[in-house]
Write a protein that holds these residues in place. Sequence first.
Motif, PDB file in Angstrom:
ATOM      1  N   SER A 325      32.752  47.847  34.134  1.00  0.00           N
ATOM      2  CA  SER A 325      32.023  46.964  33.216  1.00  0.00           C
ATOM      3  C   SER A 325      31.451  45.752  33.936  1.00  0.00           C
ATOM      4  CB  SER A 325      32.959  46.491  32.112  1.00  0.00           C
ATOM      5  OG  SER A 325      34.017  45.721  32.670  1.00  0.00           O
ATOM      6  N   TRP A 326      30.398  45.202  33.350  1.00  0.00           N
ATOM      7  CA  TRP A 326      29.891  43.901  33.776  1.00  0.00           C
ATOM      8  C   TRP A 326      29.904  42.907  32.617  1.00  0.00           C
ATOM      9  CZ3 TRP A 326      25.830  41.764  31.164  1.00  0.00           C
ATOM     10  CH2 TRP A 326      25.026  42.622  30.395  1.00  0.00           C
ATOM     11  N   ASN A 327      30.176  43.387  31.403  1.00  0.00           N
ATOM     12  CA  ASN A 327      30.008  42.557  30.206  1.00  0.00           C
ATOM     13  C   ASN A 327      31.231  42.601  29.293  1.00  0.00           C
ATOM     14  OD1 ASN A 327      29.646  45.202  29.524  1.00  0.00           O
ATOM     15  ND2 ASN A 327      27.914  44.848  28.174  1.00  0.00           N
ATOM     16  N   ARG A 328      32.411  42.560  29.892  1.00  0.00           N
ATOM     17  CA  ARG A 328      33.638  42.411  29.114  1.00  0.00           C
ATOM     18  C   ARG A 328      34.351  41.152  29.584  1.00  0.00           C
ATOM     19  NH1 ARG A 328      37.740  45.003  28.777  1.00  0.00           N
ATOM     20  NH2 ARG A 328      37.953  45.563  26.606  1.00  0.00           N
ATOM     21  N   SER A 329      35.065  40.477  28.670  1.00  0.00           N
ATOM     22  CA  SER A 329      35.814  39.289  29.067  1.00  0.00           C
ATOM     23  C   SER A 329      36.909  39.639  30.056  1.00  0.00           C
ATOM     24  CB  SER A 329      36.420  38.610  27.835  1.00  0.00           C
ATOM     25  OG  SER A 329      37.259  39.515  27.135  1.00  0.00           O
ATOM     26  N   VAL A 330      37.471  40.858  29.933  1.00  0.00           N
ATOM     27  CA  VAL A 330      38.396  41.395  30.934  1.00  0.00           C
ATOM     28  C   VAL A 330      37.760  42.658  31.495  1.00  0.00           C
ATOM     29  CG1 VAL A 330      40.694  42.323  31.377  1.00  0.00           C
ATOM     30  CG2 VAL A 330      40.395  40.478  29.705  1.00  0.00           C
ATOM     31  N   PRO A 331      37.363  42.663  32.766  1.00  0.00           N
ATOM     32  CA  PRO A 331      36.681  43.838  33.341  1.00  0.00           C
ATOM     33  C   PRO A 331      37.520  45.102  33.200  1.00  0.00           C
ATOM     34  CG  PRO A 331      36.511  41.954  34.819  1.00  0.00           C
ATOM     35  CD  PRO A 331      37.478  41.567  33.741  1.00  0.00           C
ATOM     36  N   ASP A 332      36.837  46.231  33.022  1.00  0.00           N
ATOM     37  CA  ASP A 332      37.531  47.499  32.803  1.00  0.00           C
ATOM     38  C   ASP A 332      36.719  48.624  33.434  1.00  0.00           C
ATOM     39  OD1 ASP A 332      39.524  49.146  31.868  1.00  0.00           O
ATOM     40  OD2 ASP A 332      38.662  49.371  29.869  1.00  0.00           O
ATOM     41  N   GLY A 333      37.381  49.744  33.687  1.00  0.00           N
ATOM     42  CA  GLY A 333      36.747  50.878  34.331  1.00  0.00           C
ATOM     43  C   GLY A 333      37.133  50.903  35.801  1.00  0.00           C
ATOM     44  N   TYR A 334      36.157  51.015  36.690  1.00  0.00           N
ATOM     45  CA  TYR A 334      36.395  50.934  38.139  1.00  0.00           C
ATOM     46  C   TYR A 334      37.436  51.956  38.595  1.00  0.00           C
ATOM     47  CZ  TYR A 334      34.147  46.431  37.303  1.00  0.00           C
ATOM     48  OH  TYR A 334      33.281  45.453  36.902  1.00  0.00           O
ATOM     49  N   LYS A 335      37.249  53.210  38.220  1.00  0.00           N
ATOM     50  CA  LYS A 335      38.196  54.243  38.616  1.00  0.00           C
ATOM     51  C   LYS A 335      37.561  55.610  38.401  1.00  0.00           C
ATOM     52  CE  LYS A 335      40.451  54.069  34.045  1.00  0.00           C
ATOM     53  NZ  LYS A 335      41.742  53.816  33.339  1.00  0.00           N
ATOM     54  N   VAL A 336      38.270  56.635  38.805  1.00  0.00           N
ATOM     55  CA  VAL A 336      37.884  58.012  38.520  1.00  0.00           C
ATOM     56  C   VAL A 336      38.933  58.596  37.593  1.00  0.00           C
ATOM     57  CG1 VAL A 336      37.454  60.308  39.483  1.00  0.00           C
ATOM     58  CG2 VAL A 336      36.735  58.261  40.751  1.00  0.00           C
ATOM     59  N   VAL A 337      38.491  59.230  36.519  1.00  0.00           N
ATOM     60  CA  VAL A 337      39.425  59.810  35.553  1.00  0.00           C
ATOM     61  C   VAL A 337      39.258  61.320  35.514  1.00  0.00           C
ATOM     62  CG1 VAL A 337      39.539  57.732  34.134  1.00  0.00           C
ATOM     63  CG2 VAL A 337      37.820  59.487  33.616  1.00  0.00           C
ATOM     64  N   ALA A 338      40.316  61.987  35.086  1.00  0.00           N
ATOM     65  CA  ALA A 338      40.304  63.434  34.885  1.00  0.00           C
ATOM     66  C   ALA A 338      40.276  63.720  33.390  1.00  0.00           C
ATOM     67  CB  ALA A 338      41.535  64.073  35.523  1.00  0.00           C
ATOM     68  N   LEU A 339      39.344  64.555  32.966  1.00  0.00           N
ATOM     69  CA  LEU A 339      39.271  65.004  31.576  1.00  0.00           C
ATOM     70  C   LEU A 339      39.801  66.424  31.512  1.00  0.00           C
ATOM     71  CD1 LEU A 339      35.726  63.730  30.508  1.00  0.00           C
ATOM     72  CD2 LEU A 339      37.919  62.520  30.393  1.00  0.00           C
ATOM     73  N   HIS A 340      40.891  66.599  30.769  1.00  0.00           N
ATOM     74  CA  HIS A 340      41.554  67.905  30.677  1.00  0.00           C
ATOM     75  C   HIS A 340      41.233  68.542  29.320  1.00  0.00           C
ATOM     76  CE1 HIS A 340      44.031  67.070  34.262  1.00  0.00           C
ATOM     77  NE2 HIS A 340      44.118  65.830  33.794  1.00  0.00           N
ATOM     78  N   TRP A 341      40.563  69.691  29.351  1.00  0.00           N
ATOM     79  CA  TRP A 341      40.228  70.416  28.114  1.00  0.00           C
ATOM     80  C   TRP A 341      41.449  71.208  27.651  1.00  0.00           C
ATOM     81  CZ3 TRP A 341      36.304  68.172  30.367  1.00  0.00           C
ATOM     82  CH2 TRP A 341      35.118  67.983  29.664  1.00  0.00           C
ATOM     83  N   GLN A 342      41.810  71.011  26.390  1.00  0.00           N
ATOM     84  CA  GLN A 342      42.949  71.702  25.802  1.00  0.00           C
ATOM     85  C   GLN A 342      42.492  73.012  25.137  1.00  0.00           C
ATOM     86  OE1 GLN A 342      46.066  70.102  26.426  1.00  0.00           O
ATOM     87  NE2 GLN A 342      44.503  69.095  27.697  1.00  0.00           N
ATOM     88  N   PRO A 343      43.430  73.937  24.860  1.00  0.00           N
ATOM     89  CA  PRO A 343      43.042  75.212  24.230  1.00  0.00           C
ATOM     90  C   PRO A 343      42.270  75.054  22.920  1.00  0.00           C
ATOM     91  CG  PRO A 343      45.275  75.350  25.069  1.00  0.00           C
ATOM     92  CD  PRO A 343      44.853  73.909  25.226  1.00  0.00           C
ATOM     93  N   ASP A 344      42.541  73.959  22.192  1.00  0.00           N
ATOM     94  CA  ASP A 344      41.841  73.762  20.917  1.00  0.00           C
ATOM     95  C   ASP A 344      40.516  73.020  21.080  1.00  0.00           C
ATOM     96  OD1 ASP A 344      42.699  71.222  21.513  1.00  0.00           O
ATOM     97  OD2 ASP A 344      43.799  70.905  19.646  1.00  0.00           O
ATOM     98  N   GLY A 345      40.102  72.761  22.325  1.00  0.00           N
ATOM     99  CA  GLY A 345      38.828  72.106  22.576  1.00  0.00           C
ATOM    100  C   GLY A 345      38.898  70.596  22.682  1.00  0.00           C
ATOM    101  N   THR A 346      40.041  69.999  22.338  1.00  0.00           N
ATOM    102  CA  THR A 346      40.188  68.556  22.492  1.00  0.00           C
ATOM    103  C   THR A 346      40.302  68.203  23.976  1.00  0.00           C
ATOM    104  OG1 THR A 346      42.591  68.720  22.229  1.00  0.00           O
ATOM    105  CG2 THR A 346      41.275  68.295  20.249  1.00  0.00           C
ATOM    106  N   ILE A 347      40.070  66.939  24.277  1.00  0.00           N
ATOM    107  CA  ILE A 347      40.034  66.472  25.662  1.00  0.00           C
ATOM    108  C   ILE A 347      41.032  65.334  25.836  1.00  0.00           C
ATOM    109  CG2 ILE A 347      38.587  65.422  27.449  1.00  0.00           C
ATOM    110  CD1 ILE A 347      36.171  66.736  26.044  1.00  0.00           C
TER     111      ILE A 347
END
Length: 500
Positions: A325-347
């Motif tokens: 982020s550049w526009n939050r009072s507390v910066p957030d993000g700045y990482k790599v995340v893994a998105l895991h797809w579940q059998p029911d399609g949720t992530i």
Amino acid sequence: MMKVLRSIFFVLVILMAVPFLLMHFGPSGVATTSKVVLHALVGYGGEEPSENKIRQQLTVAEGFQLNLYVTGLGKIRFMHVTEAGDVLVSRPRSGEVLIIKAGDGASPKAVKVLLNELTRPHGLDYVDGWLYIAESNAVGRVAFDVASGEVSGDYERLVTGLGDKGNHWTKTLRAGSDGWLYLSSGSTCNVCEEKDTQRATIMRFKPDGSQLSVYASGLRNSVGMDWAPWSNELFATDNGRDLLGDDFPPCELNHIVEGGFYGWPYLNAGTPDPDYGDKLPDDLPANKVPAHEFNAHNAPLGIRFLKYNQQAAYKRTALVALHGSWNRSVPDGYKVVALHWQPDGTIIERDFVTGFLQNENLLGRPVDVVEAQDGSIYISDDYSGSIYRVTSAEGGSSSLTLANADKQTLANNEDVLVGYDDEQRESLVKQGAQLYQQFNCTGCHQGSLELVALTERYSVDSLMNFFSAPTPPMPAFPLNAEQREALSVYLFNQELREMK
């Protein structure tokens, strides 16, 4: 003279930015936020990461190890890995595409400019002997030999006249298995009704440049695209609008379908926009809500579904680079995340590489993620001009290593506990030992590489920060500050004893 003028301009930008930052983010967030704003506006970047910084700040998911593959590349962005293991990377601000020749795996053999004199090149892909490059105003191609890593013949622009004024001028290019090439084009603004119907869309065209058309719309800034290997469905990241507060709207992952409309500028993840929500035209298709929501202002960019990794937990997984982020009072993000797809399609979203930002220590801003056929994962960072390489760790543990052969292993920091007198140290060690037993840490960490060379990778403060938000699958135990300090001191004390 030019250097003097650039320095004056740099100072003026800072002077103009500080009042705005203080007004919107308060003193605590100005240092990091101002660096990120300057990075976005004028290309200001951070220093090349040091071994000490990497070891202290970065954490990689269990079962993987991370090393600094190459640094000093400048404002790099998107990548492509060839079948020969070479990494191609775009450098928009200098109009270049670099090739990083594969070496012994841990470090490259050479880095050189493959193409230059381009107009802000960004997205790259390879199809049937041709390297395709998405410039800010065109798409071109050149013959490319994978084995030698050389181009030949003339560079030919196939698609021209693309709009690149205003914000979000980068174009991302990916080749689909259906014989089409897909091209994203972001919006000109934070929020507005576009006059150019190609902006805020994903388009597609044939490999010869013909039949260019809008494929999906209402996408404010979809920078990353990839196809799920088990279903061949197209997914794209999208950056939500700014200036609606810290926590709204969320950034998005969207399931992209032909003719799909994804809301912008009228809707934000299904919620009417305060400025344009009452202007939604009647003739638009029904809004498609996100397949997954990221935290607001995390700025998801590159996405890559893993195809070659052999770990069972990552069989239906995509990695996403969160630029931060550049526009939050507390910066957030700045990482790599893994998105895991579940059998029911949720992530389910889990951290993969974290620590690029710790307190006010900004190490980098992840941009893109690619995977080589040997399962190696490469992460580009346009803040420090670095590429990191992630591979499976022996024994299933996580660790950090440094790639360059001329680098020396860091000396153990025997002064890590120098601030404690004997009585304080003894008390904290005793408390830490009790906590280590109470939470059965031995059950997971007996012989684990995670507990090796802690003094090389952490200080007491940084290890305490890690315990506040550990990398999954390690759980976040209910520890207060005193307990986190005690556990840190205990672990350091154990390592220092074994070193003697």
